[in-house]
Design a protein around this motif. Structure first.
Motif, mmCIF file in Angstrom:
data_model
loop_
_atom_site.group_PDB
_atom_site.id
_atom_site.type_symbol
_atom_site.label_atom_id
_atom_site.label_comp_id
_atom_site.label_asym_id
_atom_site.label_seq_id
_atom_site.Cartn_x
_atom_site.Cartn_y
_atom_site.Cartn_z
ATOM 1 N N ALA A 230 -64.684 17.485 47.115
ATOM 2 C CA ALA A 230 -64.449 18.913 47.355
ATOM 3 C C ALA A 230 -64.790 19.735 46.119
ATOM 4 N N ALA A 231 -64.369 19.251 44.946
ATOM 5 C CA ALA A 231 -64.656 19.966 43.704
ATOM 6 C C ALA A 231 -66.153 19.986 43.409
ATOM 7 N N THR A 232 -66.826 18.870 43.671
ATOM 8 C CA THR A 232 -68.271 18.790 43.434
ATOM 9 C C THR A 232 -69.023 19.785 44.316
ATOM 10 N N ILE A 233 -68.608 19.890 45.574
ATOM 11 C CA ILE A 233 -69.232 20.847 46.489
ATOM 12 C C ILE A 233 -68.995 22.276 46.010
ATOM 13 N N ALA A 234 -67.747 22.573 45.596
ATOM 14 C CA ALA A 234 -67.423 23.919 45.122
ATOM 15 C C ALA A 234 -68.258 24.283 43.902
ATOM 16 N N LEU A 235 -68.418 23.349 42.960
ATOM 17 C CA LEU A 235 -69.208 23.629 41.762
ATOM 18 C C LEU A 235 -70.683 23.810 42.106
ATOM 19 N N ALA A 236 -71.170 23.010 43.072
ATOM 20 C CA ALA A 236 -72.567 23.176 43.499
ATOM 21 C C ALA A 236 -72.789 24.567 44.086
ATOM 22 N N ARG A 237 -71.812 25.053 44.858
ATOM 23 C CA ARG A 237 -71.908 26.407 45.412
ATOM 24 C C ARG A 237 -71.895 27.441 44.277
ATOM 25 N N LEU A 238 -71.054 27.224 43.278
ATOM 26 C CA LEU A 238 -71.024 28.142 42.139
ATOM 27 C C LEU A 238 -72.346 28.149 41.389
ATOM 28 N N ASP A 239 -73.024 27.001 41.403
ATOM 29 C CA ASP A 239 -74.293 26.882 40.684
ATOM 30 C C ASP A 239 -75.483 27.372 41.508
ATOM 31 N N GLY A 240 -75.199 27.886 42.719
ATOM 32 C CA GLY A 240 -76.281 28.502 43.484
ATOM 33 C C GLY A 240 -76.680 27.827 44.776
ATOM 34 N N ASP A 241 -75.989 26.747 45.170
ATOM 35 C CA ASP A 241 -76.304 26.083 46.439
ATOM 36 C C ASP A 241 -75.961 27.025 47.600
ATOM 37 N N ARG A 242 -76.961 27.437 48.357
ATOM 38 C CA ARG A 242 -76.752 28.347 49.483
ATOM 39 C C ARG A 242 -77.090 27.682 50.817
ATOM 40 N N ALA B 86 -67.336 27.027 56.730
ATOM 41 C CA ALA B 86 -67.137 26.633 55.337
ATOM 42 C C ALA B 86 -67.232 25.120 55.230
ATOM 43 N N ASP B 87 -67.440 24.634 54.022
ATOM 44 C CA ASP B 87 -67.525 23.195 53.792
ATOM 45 C C ASP B 87 -66.179 22.525 54.066
ATOM 46 N N SER B 88 -66.233 21.273 54.522
ATOM 47 C CA SER B 88 -65.027 20.485 54.770
ATOM 48 C C SER B 88 -65.212 19.089 54.207
ATOM 49 N N VAL B 89 -64.134 18.533 53.655
ATOM 50 C CA VAL B 89 -64.121 17.143 53.195
ATOM 51 C C VAL B 89 -62.986 16.443 53.924
ATOM 52 N N ARG C 78 -76.449 25.472 54.356
ATOM 53 C CA ARG C 78 -75.451 25.660 55.404
ATOM 54 C C ARG C 78 -74.184 24.871 55.102
ATOM 55 N N ALA C 79 -73.057 25.379 55.599
ATOM 56 C CA ALA C 79 -71.780 24.667 55.426
ATOM 57 C C ALA C 79 -71.890 23.279 56.034
#
Length: 338
Positions: free
Chosen positions: A303-315, A160-163, A317-318
Motif C-alpha cells: 500500500a505504501a509503495t503504491i502511494a509513493l508511486a502515485r506521489l512520484d507521478g504514476d497516473r 482508488a487503489d486497493s491492497v 488506472r486504479a
C-alpha cells in the motif's frame, strides 16, 4: 512555578538580534543571509531547542505535509499493528511520518478522521474502509492528485487503489485441507456483519472447497463470531448440534481465538481447527494451531509503495493488488474425525 513553553521563531530572532523573517530564511533556505548570521541563528536554534512547525510551513506554501494518514478499524487488532510496520518500512526512507487513527467501525468517526488528515494536507491517505460507507466524498481530493489506497477491503463509490489478501483462495485452501483429512461436516465461524467484504470472500472460499469435494453447504454449520467471546459461544453451540461438525474453519484471528476457547470450555480435543490469519502463541497451543496466514506486513508495504508511486507521478488506472496467503500446518488442522 513557571510553566515551560516551546521556544518560538520569535525567541530565536530575539536571541540573535535579527528579524523573524531572517530566521525563517536560514531554516528554509529560501533567501540570502550572511554566513555569520546563519551560524548565529543555527547556534541559537540548537541552544533553545527550537523545532520548526513543518505543518504550518507546508500549508502556508500550499503544499502537502510530510505525513501519510492511515485509518484502521481497530487499534487493538495485531493484524493492523503489523500493517503499520509494513507501511513504515517503506515510508521511513522517504522522510514521511505515519499518522494513525481508529474509526472504531463507525462511519461518522471515519469521515471525521479523514477530514482531520485532509486539513493537515497529508501526502497520501491509506484506510481500511468502513463497511458500506460511501467514499465518494473523496473524489475531489483524488482528482486533485491525493493518493488514496484502501487496505484489507475495497472502498465504495471511489475509484482508488486497493491492497487485499487472497481471501477466497486462502479460505478455499484451508477448508480443502480439512476435507483432505477426512472431514465432511465442517463448521464456519466468521465475522459480522455478513456483508463485510472479507467475511463474504472467505465464506465463498469455504463454499468453493465444499463444492469441489461434492459436499453440501449446510447453513446450520455457519456462525457469526464477531469477537472472541461470541466466537467461543458459537463454537459451543455448533458442537451441541444433533449432527455436530468434526472440524471448524475460523475466518479471522478473533474467531480463531474464540474457537480455541470454545473447544477448551467444551473439553473437546478431537475437533480439527484451521484459522484464517495467524495469532500470537499459536504454536504453543495443544495441538498447535493450523492457520491460513495472511501477510499484513507485505500488505502495508504494498500500500505504501503504491502511494509513493502515485506521489512520484504514476497516473495509471486504479488497480487491486492481492497479497497471497500461506497454509501453515501445525497440528490442529490435521486431526482426523473419530
Amino acid at each position: 512555578m513557571a510553566v515551560a513553553r516551546r521556544p518560538t521563531l520569535s525567541d530565536v530572532a530575539e536571541q540573535v538580534g535579527v528579524s523573524a523573517k531572517t530566521v525563517s530564511r536560514v531554516l528554509n533556505g529560501d533567501g540570502p543571509v550572511a554566513a555569520e548570521t546563519r551560524e548565529r541563528v543555527l547556534e541559537a536554534v540548537q541552544r533553545l531547542g527550537f523545532r520548526p512547525n513543518l505543518m504550518a510551513r507546508h500549508i502556508r506554501l500550499g503544499g502537502s505535509d510530510t505525513a501519510i494518514g492511515l485509518i484502521v478499524p481497530d487499534m487493538s487488532n495485531p493484524f493492523f499493528a503489523t500493517v503499520v510496520s509494513g507501511i513504515e518500512s517503506v515510508t521511513h526512507g522517504r522522510g514521511l511520518t505515519l499518522l494513525v487513527g481508529s474509526s472504531a467501525q463507525d462511519a461518522e468517526r471515519e469521515r471525521s478522521l479523514v477530514g482531520t488528515f485532509l486539513a493537515r494536507r497529508v501526502s497520501a491517505l491509506l484506510m481500511a474502509p468502513i463497511v458500506k460507507a460511501d467514499h465518494g466524498y473523496l473524489k475531489a481530493e483524488r482528482s486533485a492528485g491525493l493518493p488514496v489506497v484502501f487496505l484489507d477491503r475495497p472502498g465504495t463509490g471511489l475509484a482508488a487503489d486497493s491492497v487485499l489478501s487472497s481471501n477466497r483462495q486462502g479460505a478455499r485452501e484451508g477448508t480443502a485441507h480439512l476435507i483432505a483429512h477426512g472431514h465432511r461436516r465442517i463448521g464456519f465461524i466468521g465475522n459480522t456483519p455478513t456483508h463485510l467484504y472479507t467475511r463474504r470472500m472467505r465464506l465463498q472460499g469455504y463454499r468453493d472447497a465444499l463444492t469441489e469435494a461434492g459436499l453440501p453447504y449446510d447453513r446450520a454449520l455457519v456462525a457469526g463470531g464477531h469477537d472472541m467471546q461470541s466466537a467461543a459461544a458459537d463454537t459451543e453451540r455448533l458442537l451441541s448440534l444433533a449432527d455436530p461438525p468434526t472440524a471448524l474453519f475460523a475466518a479471522n484471528n478473533f474467531a480463531s481465538m474464540g474457537a480455541v476457547l470454545g473447544l477448551a470450555r467444551a473439553g473437546r480435543r478431537d475437533v480439527a481447527l484451521v484459522g484464517f490469519d495467524d495469532i500470537p502463541l499459536a504454536e504453543v497451543l495443544e495441538p498447535a494451531l493450523t492457520v491460513v496466514a495472511q501477510d499484513p506486513a507485505a500488505m502495508g508495504a504494498a500500500a505504501a509503495t503504491i502511494a509513493l508511486a502515485r506521489l512520484d507521478g504514476d497516473r495509471s488506472r486504479a488497480r487491486t493488488t492481492e497479497i497471497p496467503t500461506r497454509l501453515i500446518p501445525r497440528g490442529s488442522g490435521e486431526l482426523r474425525p473419530r
